[in-house]
Design an enzyme around this catalytic site. Structure first.
Site, PDB file in Angstrom:
ATOM      1  CE  LYS A   1      -4.535  -1.679   1.781  1.00 19.92           C
ATOM      2  NZ  LYS A   1      -5.570  -1.646   2.712  1.00 19.92           N
TER       3      LYS A   1
ATOM      4  NE  ARG B   1      -8.062  -8.529   1.181  1.00 22.34           N
ATOM      5  CZ  ARG B   1      -7.921  -7.566   0.163  1.00 22.34           C
ATOM      6  NH1 ARG B   1      -6.721  -6.642   0.170  1.00 22.34           N
ATOM      7  NH2 ARG B   1      -8.578  -7.584  -0.953  1.00 22.34           N
TER       8      ARG B   1
END
Length: 273
Positions: free
Chosen positions: A221, A255
């Site tokens: 991210k 995740r």
């Protein structure tokens, strides 16, 4: 701490990995990468062989500013793939990344195991009641606004306190509708800027007050690649560092896009414990 997936109890006392399978053309990292059945099956097999317990399938991009798509388009993207994966890998534990109750119901009927809702029911008022009827685990994420508006929703007086209030209210609602297995996702990058993401990671253990498993999704991210001034494709090392911190602070599920490295992270972190 366990969750019940299709009659099997999954023990989360040792953290588990959820591999990401994006079916969207515009995801920030791997959008459009898996365009046909053979590519999807090959990637799924790779994720499973590398040790993922769950595979998270999503057909609606939730990156900041992503294009909104209709329920029909999401259904046409995801349902045939869920059916294909269940047929090819009968024992697979599929998590369905959707905020729409209709999609959730159809995918569970097709053999999926978990619902992963970025809005915790805020974008579909029928979702929590629907999951309660489906009797499956429910991942509820903290987010404000929608993927289209969330970047402007990052004003907090006390972020951790407000997130804990949010989860307390959502968990109470979920319990009311009979959802037994609840997993909370603090929502890194969702209505949070980069400094807030690091504050959240630093204080992640404070979310353990809810006595539910915590899922952390920091894989590649912007909090990583913007901080390091690299591209998402070069953010694996940074992802591993932050996954380690997430595990140390109480995460039960990672995740990730890169399963092998996450499994190694869990093994080494567990050895330290």
């Amino acid at each position: 701490m366990t969750i019940n997936c299709k009659g099997s109890l999954i023990d989360l006392s040792t953290p588990k990995v959820m591999g990401i399978l994006n079916l969207t053309p515009d995801s920030f990292y791997d959008g459009g990468k898996y365009k046909n059945e053979s590519q999807i099956l090959a990637q799924t097999e790779k994720i499973l062989n590398e040790g993922a317990t769950f595979i998270d399938v999503g057909a609606y991009s939730s990156r900041p500013g992503a294009k909104h798509i209709s329920e029909q388009e999401e259904q046409e993207r995801i349902l045939p793939i869920v059916e294909l994966l269940i047929q090819t890998f009968p024992n697979i534990l599929l998590s369905i990344d959707t905020f729409r109750s209709v999609i959730a119901k159809e995918c569970i009927a097709a053999g999926a195991s978990i619902i992963n809702d970025i809005s915790a029911g805020n974008m579909d008022q029928n979702m929590i009641q629907c999951v309660g009827k489906l009797k499956v685990p429910y991942i509820m994420m903290h987010m404000r606004g929608t993927p289209q508006t969330m970047k402007s929703e990052d004003q907090y007086n006390n972020m951790i306190h407000e997130i804990n209030i949010y989860f307390a209210e959502k968990i109470a609602e979920a319990r009311k509708y009979g959802i037994n297995d609840i997993i909370i996702d603090p929502g890194f990058g969702f209505a949070k800027n980069i400094s807030q993401n690091f504050e959240l990671l630093k204080n992640l253990a404070l979310l353990q007050v809810h006595d539910t498993p915590i899922l952390s999704g920091v894989s590649r991210k912007s909090m990583i690649y913007k901080t390091l001034d690299v591209l998402p494709a070069d953010a694996l090392n940074g992802t591993t560092v932050l996954n380690t911190i997430a595990l140390q602070n109480g995460s039960s599920i990672l995740r990730v896009h890169d399963v092998k490295e996450a499994i190694e992270c869990i093994k080494l972190t567990d050895s330290v414990k």
